[in-house]
Design a protein around this motif. Structure first.
Motif, short mmCIF file in Angstrom:
data_model
loop_
_atom_site.label_atom_id
_atom_site.label_comp_id
_atom_site.label_asym_id
_atom_site.label_seq_id
_atom_site.Cartn_x
_atom_site.Cartn_y
_atom_site.Cartn_z
N PRO B 432 0.85 -1.19 0.00
CA PRO B 432 0.00 0.00 0.00
C PRO B 432 0.89 1.24 0.00
N VAL B 433 0.53 2.22 -0.82
CA VAL B 433 1.38 3.41 -0.90
C VAL B 433 1.00 4.37 0.22
N ASP B 434 1.82 4.42 1.23
CA ASP B 434 1.69 5.43 2.27
C ASP B 434 3.09 5.72 2.80
N TYR B 435 3.20 6.76 3.63
CA TYR B 435 4.53 7.21 4.06
C TYR B 435 5.34 6.08 4.68
N ASP B 436 4.69 5.31 5.56
CA ASP B 436 5.45 4.35 6.35
C ASP B 436 5.80 3.09 5.56
N SER B 437 4.87 2.62 4.73
CA SER B 437 5.16 1.39 3.98
C SER B 437 6.31 1.61 3.01
N LEU B 438 6.31 2.77 2.35
CA LEU B 438 7.39 3.03 1.40
C LEU B 438 8.73 3.08 2.11
N GLN B 439 8.73 3.67 3.30
CA GLN B 439 9.96 3.76 4.06
C GLN B 439 10.48 2.38 4.44
N GLU B 440 9.54 1.49 4.76
CA GLU B 440 9.95 0.15 5.16
C GLU B 440 10.73 -0.59 4.07
N VAL B 441 10.41 -0.31 2.81
CA VAL B 441 11.13 -1.02 1.75
C VAL B 441 12.31 -0.20 1.22
N GLY B 442 12.66 0.87 1.94
CA GLY B 442 13.88 1.60 1.61
C GLY B 442 13.68 2.80 0.71
N SER B 443 12.42 3.09 0.37
CA SER B 443 12.18 4.25 -0.47
C SER B 443 11.46 5.30 0.37
N ILE B 444 10.96 6.33 -0.26
CA ILE B 444 10.16 7.32 0.45
C ILE B 444 9.01 7.76 -0.46
N MET B 445 8.02 8.39 0.15
CA MET B 445 6.91 8.94 -0.62
C MET B 445 7.42 10.07 -1.51
N GLY B 446 8.30 10.89 -0.93
CA GLY B 446 8.79 12.04 -1.68
C GLY B 446 7.63 12.92 -2.05
N SER B 447 7.79 13.66 -3.11
CA SER B 447 6.71 14.57 -3.46
C SER B 447 5.70 13.87 -4.37
N GLY B 448 6.00 12.68 -4.86
CA GLY B 448 4.98 11.94 -5.61
C GLY B 448 5.36 11.52 -7.01
N GLY B 449 6.64 11.56 -7.31
CA GLY B 449 7.05 11.04 -8.61
C GLY B 449 7.00 9.52 -8.57
N MET B 450 6.51 8.91 -9.63
CA MET B 450 6.45 7.46 -9.68
C MET B 450 6.90 7.06 -11.08
N ILE B 451 8.11 6.53 -11.16
CA ILE B 451 8.67 6.23 -12.46
C ILE B 451 8.75 4.73 -12.64
N VAL B 452 8.01 4.23 -13.60
CA VAL B 452 7.92 2.79 -13.81
C VAL B 452 9.02 2.36 -14.77
N MET B 453 9.68 1.27 -14.42
CA MET B 453 10.76 0.78 -15.29
C MET B 453 10.49 -0.65 -15.71
N ASP B 454 10.79 -0.94 -16.94
CA ASP B 454 10.63 -2.31 -17.42
C ASP B 454 12.00 -2.93 -17.65
N THR B 455 12.03 -4.08 -18.31
CA THR B 455 13.29 -4.80 -18.43
C THR B 455 14.32 -4.09 -19.30
N THR B 456 13.93 -3.00 -19.95
CA THR B 456 14.93 -2.29 -20.74
C THR B 456 15.74 -1.30 -19.90
N SER B 457 15.41 -1.19 -18.61
CA SER B 457 16.17 -0.28 -17.75
C SER B 457 17.22 -1.05 -16.96
N CYS B 458 18.42 -0.50 -16.91
CA CYS B 458 19.50 -1.11 -16.14
C CYS B 458 19.54 -0.43 -14.78
#
Ligand SMILES: Cc1cc2nc3c(=O)[nH]c(=O)nc-3n(C[C@H](O)[C@H](O)[C@H](O)COP(=O)(O)O)c2cc1C
Ligand code: SF4
Lengths: 220, 617, 151
Positions: B432-458
């Motif tokens: 679930p996207v909320d402040y605490d869950s994102l932090q638990e997996v090492g990321s942050i909510m930040g201001s709200g950028g969400m950049i999706v990457m597929d297998t073509t990204s290194c």
């Protein structure tokens, strides 16, 4: 004056309110290494060598002791593993930046580091960007002839436009305060050359007033 | 515009303009948001103008250029009200047909409506498009409805209603209570409780206080705040008036980055309108409360989004952060107590006051209330702006709203929180996207950028990208960040160019730990996240670069080899012309050949080849 | 130095130290760079040390101490643009103009810069010439776009 009680390395002590953690530790006789700190200058917390660990486990964090004010009941560790690890890496990074700077070599050696594992981009670099010279020129001398320019990739201490500065009075305080002796400064034949300008040295006439006058009327 | 003298006058004026407007009147709403503008929305609006003139529709049909409609992937978007017909990919050439068929003929132009990328099903009305169905727009609610340059438009939809309530019926403490009870947390990154911040600032004694709106939005890949500043500027002003009243400030500042010229223009205009109208200035609506706003422009420095650096910048200094404490709430702008909040935070305030804190607190999760706007970009079908209740899962956002990954490729990671955030792998798609869950997996909510990457990204390249961005942007004040980023970049450059060594991984981890713990400001403290998360979740990719000197995603160019497939080559010579070092040659009208000794692996031959003849390994 | 031109900027401000950045922005907008002599006047007028003006002028990316070309070309290197080939776009623009990012062509027509993010991520890769956006750029469009601005 009101006093604040806090714990440093498990020892309870009371210090005047408004003290920084560094001052409190010094009162206790605890030695915290510093680089950009000078008691006569406003602290900016640049070098991060003086970091200490505050708070209760597991919610502790590092803060720089030269600016952090004492708080009632605060639990401070000045030499915890977390602190030492941070100091080691900071020194190792500085050593990579300025491998020949004597002071950095000494500070690093105290932490058991004799060589940096990181790449050195300029083996002759000496400046560690502590900013003591800039602050001295601004706060003590009061002329602000030098400052920092640029951001991280090209940050350096310089006169405006990298040119001889009209504001410089040739007092040499910046070179005097510099801990790594990097500010180019030549004195010979009664002349002093600093920051690209030449100043004629005048024999001291004891009276400070006159001395200042003579300095400010030197020829270019 | 009249000068509004009292709160009753405001209500009366609102009633008047509402009475003049016919909700059934035909409206053409052309999106001129961050996504559609570069695709030519100005030209589309111009074409409508022309057609209306030609067909004598002026006065009968209202044409507006509005803020972002959300689904940027299919711009230029045009919404027709009251029918709610949503057209997409509109070009000026399509306009005569829309006018003829829909406005005059009352029929739908089928080829311009939404079509599902998989099933091919179409949807004519906005509400039928899956992208909009899972959303809960609060902050973005008015964006496709109002003309951002018209104060009347804002008033018609209920704008500045809070002023009656706040300035006349509530004490500052009651306002703070309401914001605190709503559970609103700062939308600029750290997620600090807004009500608590206001209370801290109110409690600091002092006659002069300030409120600041942080519109610096420097995170690459984020344009939520830009869309709000350009599309609904008065909502920010209204929020700031409420905040100013609550903490006892009489002057506000909006700090906008200069890379957003339209946002600067709209905000400047909106402030001038509000002032002229009597909603800013002395004795607002005869309430006895004075408040005004100045616009301050950034000059190109990411670090100025950090609150103490931003304050230094408004004061006319270089944007170097200051150690905290003292916090801005105690000692901020010009040494005075200051509340600084993000654009989206401010824009949430009016609705919280209008609808009540309980209404807001009912949305979202236990610790993260309300909604959040995300800019959903990268390898996803429906790129655009989405606003969802906190706690919506990544999978819902990326696959249900976002329509999944284009080209049938596989999802690899989603990067949240900009350069301070991390890359979240597939196994956390149901997070679930909320402040605490994102932090638990090492990321942050930040201001709200969400950049999706597929297998073509290194992922090593992604880490290198963020570190190089931060190295350029770090202010250089403190050692761990300045020298740490320098060394991280050195190492990552080595790894991505085939010079990686086994010990590099440990070295990076050590630098990261110290940067995170010992840096002065949030930039350095969080700069390690892109490296740490990719090291944690995509370690094998680092190892492939270091041990096998291979880039599995075929991104890191020094590790690739370019060759020409003689079967596929048509000898068009496009690559020969493009190659900057003249590495490609061959007999006339025959397949060409790349000389590996000369090739600098810039990949331009691959980009220009129309026949897929340039192979990469 | 064109005294009147500078004066017309300075008179719009009250002369407080916090006016420094807006003044430099105006000078940059009008002159396309920050001339040294003008900066000296600004320092005097605001009563701040020249060092402060110089450090501000070198800290912010928007300011330039060397003259810029007639057209400002900004290639976005935001995250999305990076993933979608922004770097290659930059290299292509750079080789078409024959200059590295941060430089100006010898005929003073174009200055090439990179930018952290232009906020039009949905249309990546993006570049901007003066105030106009060019969306979903490809390498083969580069010369067409540049032609529009060449004398
Ligand atoms: C390097 C850095 C960049 C930041 N950039 C922004 C930004 O662009 N916009 C923003 O609102 N907050 C930004 N912040 C967070 C601000 O420091 C501050 O926390 C925020 O504006 C507070 O508002 P909020 O409580 O409403 O989130 C940044 C922080 C750091 C450390
Ligand atoms: S962490 Fe980085 S950006 Fe922040 S003060 Fe230190 S050097 Fe500057």
């Amino acid at each position: 004056m009101e006093e604040v009680g806090l714990l440093i390395n498990g020892i309870y002590l009371k210090v005047p309110q408004g003290y920084t953690l560094l001052q409190a530790a010094q009162q206790l006789g605890v030695d915290i290494p510093t680089l950009c700190y000078h008691p006569e200058l406003p602290s900016e917390g640049n070098c991060r060598l003086c970091v200490v660990e505050i708070g209760e486990y597991p919610r502790t964090r590092l803060v720089n002791s030269c600016t952090y004010p004492v708080e009632p009941g605060l639990n401070v560790q000045t030499h915890s593993e977390k602190v030492l690890q941070a100091r080691r890496i900071v020194l190792e990074l500085l050593l990579a930046r300025a491998p020949k700077a004597k002071l950095i070599q000494d500070l690093a050696a105290e932490m058991g580091i004799h060589e940096s594992r990181f790449k050195s981009e300029d083996p002759y670099e000496l400046c560690v960007l502590c900013g003591l010279c800039v602050r001295t020129c601004r706060e003590i001398v009061g002329v602000s002839a030098i400052s920092m320019a640029n951001r991280t990739p090209g940050k350096l201490v310089t006169t405006p436009f990298l040119e001889p500065s009209d504001a410089c009075i040739g007092c040499g305080s910046c070179a005097f305060v510099c801990p790594t002796e990097v500010i180019p400064y030549i004195e010979k034949d009664g002349k002093r050359i600093i920051w690209g300008r030449e100043f004629e040295l005048v024999r001291c006439n004891v009276k400070l007033e006159q001395k200042l006058k003579s300095i400010s009327t030197v020829k270019l | 515009m009249p000068k509004i003298e009292s709160v009753d006058h405001l209500t009366e004026y609102r009633r008047q303009i509402r009475a003049q407007r016919d909700p059934k009147q035909q409206q053409i709403l052309v999106c001129s948001g961050p996504g559609c503008l570069p695709l030519g929305s100005t030209e589309v609006a111009g074409a409508f103008q022309e057609q209306m003139q030609e067909k004598g529709l002026q006065g009968k049909v209202i044409l507006k250029s509005t803020g972002c409609h959300g689904l940027c992937a299919h711009g230029v978007r045009v919404l027709l009200r009251p029918q709610e017909i949503a057209y997409q990919k509109v070009t000026p050439e399509d306009v005569p047909e829309i006018v003829e068929t829909t406005l005059i003929g009352g029929k739908v132009v089928e080829r311009l409506v939404y079509q599902d990328p998989d099933s091919g099903q179409t949807a004519v009305h906005k509400s039928e498009i899956p992208f909009y169905q899972g959303q809960k727009p609060l902050v973005l609610r008015k964006l496709d409805e109002i003309d951002p340059e018209s104060l009347d438009d804002y008033l018609v939809v209920g704008g500045y209603r809070t002023l009656r309530k706040v300035l006349f019926k509530m004490s500052p403490e009651e306002v703070i209570d309401a914001v605190e009870r709503s559970g609103l947390r700062g939308r600029g990154g750290a997620g600090f409780l807004t009500g608590r911040k206001w209370r801290l600032c109110r409690q600091v004694p002092g006659e002069v206080k300030f409120v600041i709106c942080n519109g610096d939005e420097g995170d690459p890949g984020a344009f939520m705040d830009r869309a709000v500043m350009e599309g609904d500027p008065h909502a920010i002003i209204e929020g700031m008036i409420v905040g100013g009243y609550a903490i006892g400030a009489h002057q506000g500042y909006i700090y906008v980055r200069h890379e957003y010229p339209l946002a600067v223009k709209r905000l400047t205009q909106a402030v001038a309108q509000a002032r002229e109208f009597g909603l800013l200035g002395n004795n607002i609506l005869r309430s006895g409360f004075d408040f005004d706003i100045k616009i301050s422009q950034g000059s190109g420095a990411f670090v100025c989004g950090e609150e103490t650096a931003l304050i230094a910048s408004i004061e006319g200094n270089i944007g170097e952060p200051m150690p905290r404490p003292p916090y801005p709430a105690q000692k901020g702008l010009f040494g005075m107590p200051t509340v600084i909040n993000n654009v989206e935070t401010w824009a949430n305030v009016p609705e919280i006051i209008n609808m009540g804190p309980e209404w807001f607190a009912a949305l979202g999760t236990e610790k993260s209330k309300g909604t959040k706007v995300f800019s959903l970009v990268g390898a996803v079908n429906h790129t655009g702006l989405v606003e969802v209740p906190m706690g919506t899962t990544l999978r819902q956002i990326i696959f249900e709203l976002g329509g999944g990954i284009p080209g049938g490729r596989e999802f690899k990671a989603v990067q949240t929180g900009g350069p301070s955030g991390g890359c979240i792998p597939k196994q956390f798609l149901d997070l679930p996207v909320d402040y605490d869950s994102l932090q638990e997996v090492g990321s942050i909510m930040g201001s709200g950028g969400m950049i999706v990457m597929d297998t073509t990204s290194c992922m090593v390249d992604v880490a290198r990208y963020f570190i190089s961005f931060l190295f350029e942007e770090s202010c250089g004040k403190c050692t761990p960040c300045r020298e740490g980023l320098r060394q991280l970049l050195n190492i990552l450059n080595d790894i991505t160019s085939g010079e990686g060594k086994e010990e590099h991984i440990t070295l990076m981890e050590e630098i990261c730990t110290t940067m995170a713990s010992a840096s002065l400001c949030g930039l350095g403290q969080s700069a390690a996240n892109p490296v740490l998360t990719t090291l944690k979740y995509f370690r094998a990719e680092y190892e492939a670069h270091i041990r096998d000197k291979k880039c599995p995603a075929l991104v890191c160019r020094p590790l690739l080899t370019y060759t020409i497939d003689p079967e596929a080559c048509t000898a068009c010579l496009a690559c020969v012309r493009e190659c900057p070092v003249g590495a490609i040659s061959g007999p006339k009208k025959e397949a060409q050949h790349i000389d590996q000794d000369i090739c600098i692996k810039c990949g331009r031959c691959h980009d220009v080849c129309q026949f897929d003849a340039v192979k990469v390994e | 130095m064109d005294v009147e031109r500078l004066e017309s900027i300075l008179t719009q401000y009250e002369g407080y130290p916090q006016d420094l950045i807006p003044i430099l922005q105006d000078i940059q907008d009008q002159y396309h760079y920050l001339p040294k002599d003008e900066l000296k006047v600004v320092a005097q007028r605001l009563n701040v040390p020249l060092t402060k003006v110089y450090s501000v002028a070198t800290f912010y990316k928007m300011f330039s101490l060397i003259p810029k070309g007639r057209h400002q070309l900004r290639v976005c290197l935001g995250t999305t643009c990076h993933l979608k080939g922004g770097q290659r776009l930059l290299e292509s623009v750079s080789s078409h103009l024959g200059i590295e990012p941060g430089y100006t062509t010898a005929d003073m027509q174009f200055s090439l810069e990179t930018v952290g993010c232009l906020g039009s991520c949905a249309q990546a890769p993006v570049m901007m010439v003066d105030d106009k956006y060019y969306a979903r750029m490809t390498i083969d469009k580069v010369s067409k776009v540049l032609k529009l601005y060449k004398e």
